[in-house]
Design a protein around this motif. Structure first.
Motif, PDB file in Angstrom:
ATOM      1  N   HIS A 165       0.867  -1.178   0.000  1.00 28.27           N
ATOM      2  CA  HIS A 165       0.000   0.000   0.000  1.00 28.27           C
ATOM      3  C   HIS A 165       0.906   1.232   0.000  1.00 28.27           C
ATOM      4  CE1 HIS A 165      -3.901  -2.039   1.151  1.00 28.27           C
ATOM      5  NE2 HIS A 165      -3.010  -2.990   1.390  1.00 28.27           N
ATOM      6  N   ASP A 166       0.927   1.959  -1.090  1.00 26.19           N
ATOM      7  CA  ASP A 166       1.776   3.144  -1.196  1.00 26.19           C
ATOM      8  C   ASP A 166       1.137   4.322  -0.483  1.00 26.19           C
ATOM      9  OD1 ASP A 166       3.649   1.786  -2.752  1.00 26.19           O
ATOM     10  OD2 ASP A 166       2.533   2.229  -4.595  1.00 26.19           O
ATOM     11  N   SER A 167       1.944   5.082   0.242  1.00 30.02           N
ATOM     12  CA  SER A 167       1.427   6.278   0.903  1.00 30.02           C
ATOM     13  C   SER A 167       1.114   7.340  -0.147  1.00 30.02           C
ATOM     14  CB  SER A 167       2.444   6.825   1.907  1.00 30.02           C
ATOM     15  OG  SER A 167       3.638   7.231   1.252  1.00 30.02           O
ATOM     16  N   PRO A 168       0.119   8.183   0.099  1.00 25.91           N
ATOM     17  CA  PRO A 168      -0.259   9.208  -0.894  1.00 25.91           C
ATOM     18  C   PRO A 168       0.870  10.165  -1.247  1.00 25.91           C
ATOM     19  CG  PRO A 168      -2.002   8.932   0.730  1.00 25.91           C
ATOM     20  CD  PRO A 168      -0.826   8.141   1.236  1.00 25.91           C
ATOM     21  N   ASN A 169       1.821  10.394  -0.312  1.00 25.32           N
ATOM     22  CA  ASN A 169       2.924  11.306  -0.610  1.00 25.32           C
ATOM     23  C   ASN A 169       4.083  10.611  -1.328  1.00 25.32           C
ATOM     24  OD1 ASN A 169       4.101   9.797   1.427  1.00 25.32           O
ATOM     25  ND2 ASN A 169       4.039  11.433   2.955  1.00 25.32           N
ATOM     26  N   ARG A 173       5.724   2.585   1.642  1.00 24.61           N
ATOM     27  CA  ARG A 173       4.782   1.536   1.285  1.00 24.61           C
ATOM     28  C   ARG A 173       4.682   0.575   2.471  1.00 24.61           C
ATOM     29  NH1 ARG A 173       8.460  -1.189  -3.514  1.00 24.61           N
ATOM     30  NH2 ARG A 173      10.084  -2.122  -2.207  1.00 24.61           N
ATOM     31  N   ALA A 174       3.481   0.028   2.640  1.00 20.21           N
ATOM     32  CA  ALA A 174       3.230  -0.834   3.792  1.00 20.21           C
ATOM     33  C   ALA A 174       2.625  -2.150   3.332  1.00 20.21           C
ATOM     34  CB  ALA A 174       2.291  -0.131   4.775  1.00 20.21           C
ATOM     35  N   TYR A 175       3.000  -3.221   4.010  1.00 19.64           N
ATOM     36  CA  TYR A 175       2.455  -4.544   3.717  1.00 19.64           C
ATOM     37  C   TYR A 175       2.625  -5.404   4.963  1.00 19.64           C
ATOM     38  CZ  TYR A 175       7.417  -5.556   2.864  1.00 19.64           C
ATOM     39  OH  TYR A 175       8.772  -5.667   2.987  1.00 19.64           O
ATOM     40  N   VAL A 176       2.203  -6.654   4.883  1.00 23.91           N
ATOM     41  CA  VAL A 176       2.312  -7.571   6.018  1.00 23.91           C
ATOM     42  C   VAL A 176       3.220  -8.727   5.635  1.00 23.91           C
ATOM     43  CG1 VAL A 176       1.061  -9.242   7.446  1.00 23.91           C
ATOM     44  CG2 VAL A 176       0.114  -6.958   7.057  1.00 23.91           C
ATOM     45  N   LEU A 181       3.162  -6.104  10.483  1.00 28.25           N
ATOM     46  CA  LEU A 181       3.134  -4.946   9.598  1.00 28.25           C
ATOM     47  C   LEU A 181       4.551  -4.482   9.308  1.00 28.25           C
ATOM     48  CD1 LEU A 181       1.426  -2.644   8.220  1.00 28.25           C
ATOM     49  CD2 LEU A 181       1.804  -1.356  10.336  1.00 28.25           C
ATOM     50  N   VAL A 182       4.828  -4.231   8.028  1.00 27.77           N
ATOM     51  CA  VAL A 182       6.136  -3.734   7.613  1.00 27.77           C
ATOM     52  C   VAL A 182       5.928  -2.442   6.833  1.00 27.77           C
ATOM     53  CG1 VAL A 182       8.189  -4.176   6.213  1.00 27.77           C
ATOM     54  CG2 VAL A 182       7.086  -6.059   7.461  1.00 27.77           C
ATOM     55  N   VAL A 183       6.725  -1.418   7.192  1.00 25.76           N
ATOM     56  CA  VAL A 183       6.723  -0.161   6.440  1.00 25.76           C
ATOM     57  C   VAL A 183       8.146   0.098   5.974  1.00 25.76           C
ATOM     58  CG1 VAL A 183       6.194   2.298   6.437  1.00 25.76           C
ATOM     59  CG2 VAL A 183       4.846   0.741   7.863  1.00 25.76           C
ATOM     60  N   GLU A 184       8.271   0.392   4.696  1.00 26.72           N
ATOM     61  CA  GLU A 184       9.584   0.714   4.154  1.00 26.72           C
ATOM     62  C   GLU A 184       9.463   1.912   3.226  1.00 26.72           C
ATOM     63  OE1 GLU A 184      10.490  -3.063   2.446  1.00 26.72           O
ATOM     64  OE2 GLU A 184       9.484  -2.622   0.556  1.00 26.72           O
ATOM     65  N   SER A 207      -6.560  -4.283   5.451  1.00 25.85           N
ATOM     66  CA  SER A 207      -7.144  -3.197   6.246  1.00 25.85           C
ATOM     67  C   SER A 207      -6.270  -1.952   6.293  1.00 25.85           C
ATOM     68  CB  SER A 207      -7.393  -3.683   7.680  1.00 25.85           C
ATOM     69  OG  SER A 207      -6.169  -3.875   8.378  1.00 25.85           O
ATOM     70  N   ILE A 208      -5.078  -1.981   5.702  1.00 21.68           N
ATOM     71  CA  ILE A 208      -4.155  -0.843   5.771  1.00 21.68           C
ATOM     72  C   ILE A 208      -4.765   0.367   5.061  1.00 21.68           C
ATOM     73  CG2 ILE A 208      -1.894   0.026   5.056  1.00 21.68           C
ATOM     74  CD1 ILE A 208      -0.901  -2.912   5.207  1.00 21.68           C
ATOM     75  N   GLN A 209      -4.800   1.498   5.761  1.00 25.71           N
ATOM     76  CA  GLN A 209      -5.283   2.742   5.159  1.00 25.71           C
ATOM     77  C   GLN A 209      -4.372   3.891   5.577  1.00 25.71           C
ATOM     78  OE1 GLN A 209      -9.364   3.920   4.872  1.00 25.71           O
ATOM     79  NE2 GLN A 209     -10.115   1.867   5.356  1.00 25.71           N
ATOM     80  N   TRP A 210      -3.798   4.555   4.588  1.00 26.50           N
ATOM     81  CA  TRP A 210      -2.933   5.705   4.848  1.00 26.50           C
ATOM     82  C   TRP A 210      -3.763   6.973   5.046  1.00 26.50           C
ATOM     83  CZ3 TRP A 210       2.189   5.834   5.713  1.00 26.50           C
ATOM     84  CH2 TRP A 210       2.964   4.729   5.327  1.00 26.50           C
ATOM     85  N   ALA A 211      -3.247   7.863   5.882  1.00 29.03           N
ATOM     86  CA  ALA A 211      -3.799   9.209   5.961  1.00 29.03           C
ATOM     87  C   ALA A 211      -3.539   9.910   4.633  1.00 29.03           C
ATOM     88  CB  ALA A 211      -3.159   9.987   7.101  1.00 29.03           C
TER      89      ALA A 211
END
Length: 765
Positions: A165-169, A173-176, A181-184, A207-211
């Motif tokens: 899941h790529d962040s809007p900015n 990116r986040a995944y499991v 949960l892993v964020v890189e 369920s991952i949702q970025w602001a």
């Protein structure tokens, strides 16, 4: 003259009586083919108008000679054209699905354009399909998400759709990975990782949702619920000789559901915060997670187990502190089948919320502190749906029913109102039901106006003042009328309280003779999730929980009066009207229905209920059918039950806990017809599809077992391969419908039915 004795006279008279009352095969065949023969006799009847995602284009389904076609148009042009090449799509879909599909009988009612208009998407045969328009190829679309049984238990046999899941900015990116949960960074450099994820407490990648600004994300940490698996045996598969087992995840009332725990991850601090769940500690479901547009907080809806408490929770993105924006409580149930809410993003934020707290479904405006600013709508009528909330103009577009005392209280009309409750403006008019579709910019809308006795009139109008742009279609039913169609009669009688109007329909035989007396059959569906008596014209197809008018007409033509009634306990009226169903689905509105029948019999000499009333229904209607024979045997004497949820403990968790509550108690047994098998009187035919994925087929077989143990006689038809809609829209429909017809003819009509085995043998010769 040859003399005969008494016995000979008796035999002679009996044979003559049987001959006089015998039903000819042609009569039954006419009823069995009625829908197919009449289905294509309307012209210019519009269905399902759909607007483009932007602009002024729209498309719709229209009845034409020999069937239906889809057309597209625009507000400005006013020149409808075919939406696509129907012959090409029918051919491609036939080739892919293996079914013989007619270009004028495409098996879907709605579609949407995709890929810049180069393809269409639609739903058919239980799955989503995509057809390319340029080369006319069709394919079933693969489901991308992990199934969630009845919305509350994830099917862990299926891998989650775990894509980054790529962040809007664009920074992260986040995944499991292995339940954590892993964020890189976007370049793949590690930034954050949890370490507490396990199979029994895993982070859900879906369920991952970025602001919106990428400063935070929310993810659900899940404690799995009960993995109840039911096994069905497909006894006669089409592709092999030996039976096949089908296993389905199927949570039932009382089972543990997935427990979702929101976790907020703040990227600046690289910290995860488990949100304090004091306000949402006993979840049936947490859903509708949504970030504020300024990334200051996120909201979600919390439904407590038992459906008596619902909250809209707002979580501050800086402090990770939750607050209840809205708290809704009920001594019976909060109706999640008729809910609406929308968080607000401007000003002091807050929400628009639908509540029945004053006895009717109305809209309320809350501020960001969780305080009621004002009640927006009020009165002895109900908001049925909210179409659009315009924060800039502080306006809401919605549909409602019951606002006009002189009209059927179920007729829907559309309105616009300001947030403060002022400026209530009607967008539809006339004594009819309305179905409205708005353009994406809310500048225009298409209104379909009809009643069961008024064919549809489709109009294009302007939203600002409701003015007419042009008439789009006016249904022509002259051929249908010439074939013998007559609309059903609306009938109203007082319910059990002596005050409340109970509404229903009466369908008569085509050759109706007011000097004769006709036995009466009720088509019952008393599910609390809605109301079911048709209010629009279209008499064909299916109605939720039962036949539409043509199905009732086919049965009536065999010499019956067939009716449908919305008794207390069904939806779309007041909260008190609805609450009758609470923890008592066996009630099924019978006290109101019986009074309605008696009022009709008092008014009409041809309405014959002296020897009992027939009854049939599917699913919850099947349960009500058997309940009628058991709990009201002095009134209901012959019944046909399809695919019934005969014991609410055996049925799916979602529908049953909503109306029967939690925890499971003795009231479940009180409503069970299985528990009261010894009370059965009259004649009963049970029909069930062995592959019913909606109601566990064991529900039917447990009723059969209880009836056998109670030494009761009944008829049973189990359809190999049949699903929940067996006898309605799948399986050997003609055979099942004929068995239903024969059962009522013999046991209620006291008539001899054809020898179908002989007839079919002669046909094969």
């Amino acid at each position: 003259m040859k003399r005969i004795g008494y016995f000979g006279v008796l035999v002679f008279l009996t044979s003559q009586m049987a001959f006089a009352d015998q039903v000819e095969p042609e009569q039954v065949e006419r009823s069995l083919s009625l829908r197919a023969n009449w289905m294509t006799l309307t012209r210019d009847l519009m269905m399902h108008p759909t607007w483009a995602a932007e602009g002024d284009a729209f498309h719709y389904k229209l009845s034409v000679k020999n069937g239906f076609q889809f057309f597209r148009d625009t507000v400005e042009r006013g020149e409808p054209k075919l939406a696509f090449n129907h012959q090409d799509i029918a051919g491609a879909l036939s080739q892919t699905s293996g079914e013989d599909i007619d270009a004028l009988q495409l098996p879907f009612d709605r579609f949407r354009y995709a890929d810049n208009g180069q393809s269409i998407h639609f739903y058919y045969a239980g799955q989503s399909w995509k057809c390319q328009l340029n080369d006319a190829t069709c394919s079933a679309m693969t489901r991308q998400t992990r199934p969630k049984a009845f919305g509350v238990v994830r099917d862990l046999r299926v891998d989650a759709h775990n894509v980054p899941h790529d962040s809007p900015n664009g920074r992260y990116r986040a995944y499991v990975e292995k339940n954590n949960l892993v964020v890189e960074t976007s370049a793949g450099e590690p930034v954050f990782k949890t370490s507490d994820g396990k199979s029994e407490h895993f982070y859900d990648p879906e369920s991952i949702q970025w602001a919106p600004d990428g400063s935070s994300l929310v993810v659900m940490k899940v404690t799995p619920g009960d993995a109840r698996l039911i096994t069905r045996v497909m006894t006669a598969p089409e592709d092999q000789l030996q039976p096949r087992n089908i296993v389905q995840l199927y949570p039932k009332p009382g089972d543990a559901v997935d427990k979702d725990q929101p976790v907020l991850v703040q990227m600046a601090e690289k910290e995860a915060h488990v949100i304090d769940n004091e306000l949402f500690g006993q979840p049936y479901q947490i859903d509708r997670v949504e970030w504020q547009e300024d990334s200051s907080s996120f909201t979600f809806r919390y439904t407590e187990r038992g459906h008596q408490l619902v909250r809209l929770i707002d979580v501050n993105a800086e402090t990770a502190e939750p607050q209840a924006l809205v708290t809704e409580r009920s001594d019976t149930f909060v109706n999640q089948w008729g809910t609406f809410f929308q968080p607000l993003h401007e000003g002091n934020k807050g929400a628009i919320w639908l509540s029945e707290r004053d006895g009717w479904a109305h809209l309320y405006h809350y501020n960001g502190a969780g305080e009621v600013v004002n009640q927006i709508t009020r009165g002895e009528w109900r908001v049925r749906s909210v179409v659009h909330v315009d924060e800039e103009r502080q306006q809401i577009w919605f549909s409602a029913s019951g606002m006009y005392p002189e009209q059927d209280p179920y007729f829907e009309h559309y309105y616009r109102v300001n947030f403060d409750g002022s400026g209530l403006t009607a967008l539809t008019e006339g004594n009819a039901n309305h179905q409205v579709s708005f353009s994406a910019d809310m500048q225009y809308y298409i209104s379909l106006r009809s009643r069961t006795d008024l064919p549809d009139i489709a109009e294009l109008r302007r939203t600002k003042d409701g003015s007419l742009v042009r008439e789009l279609a006016r249904a022509d039913i002259s051929r249908l009328t010439a074939a013998g169609f007559k609309p059903p009669e609306t009938f109203v009688a007082k319910g059990r309280d002596g005050e409340t109007d109970i509404w229903g329909l009466i369908v008569k035989p085509q050759n109706f003779d007011p000097e004769k007396r006709y036995p009466v059959i009720e088509n019952i569906y008393a599910g609390p999730h809605s109301s079911f008596v048709p209010k629009t014209f279209w008499p064909f197809g299916l109605h939720s929980g039962g036949d539409k008018v043509i199905g009732m007409q086919a049965l009536a033509d065999l010499g019956f009066i067939v009716v449908q009634i919305d008794g207390m306990g069904t939806g779309n009226r007041s909260k008190a009207f609805h609450d009758v169903a609470w923890q008592d689905l066996a009630d099924s509105g019978f006290p109101d229905r019986i009074l309605w029948h008696k009022a009709a019999a008092d008014k009409y000499s041809w309405y014959d209920i002296e020897d009992g009333v027939g009854i049939y229904g599917a699913s919850a209607g099947g349960q009500s059918t058997v309940a009628g024979l058991m709990f009201h045997p002095e009134f209901y004497t012959v019944g046909v039950g399809f695919a019934g949820c005969y014991d609410n403990r055996m049925d799916k968790i979602s529908w049953n806990e909503q109306w029967m509550g939690y925890p499971v108690g003795e009231h479940y047994a009180d409503s069970s017809v299985v528990e009261h098998a010894e009370l059965l009187e009259g004649q009963l035919l049970i029909i069930n599809g062995e592959q019913d994925s909606n109601v566990d087929p064991a529900s039917t077989m447990q009723l059969v077992d209880a009836l056998i143990n109670a030494d009761k006689d009944f008829d049973l038809l189990v359809v190999p391969g049949g699903g929940h809609s067996v006898g309605r829209s799948s399986g050997p429909i003609r055979y099942i419908q004929r068995r239903q017809f024969d059962f009522f003819l013999r046991h209620l009509g006291q008539r001899e039915t054809p020898d179908w085995n002989r007839i079919t043998s002669e046909k094969s010769d």
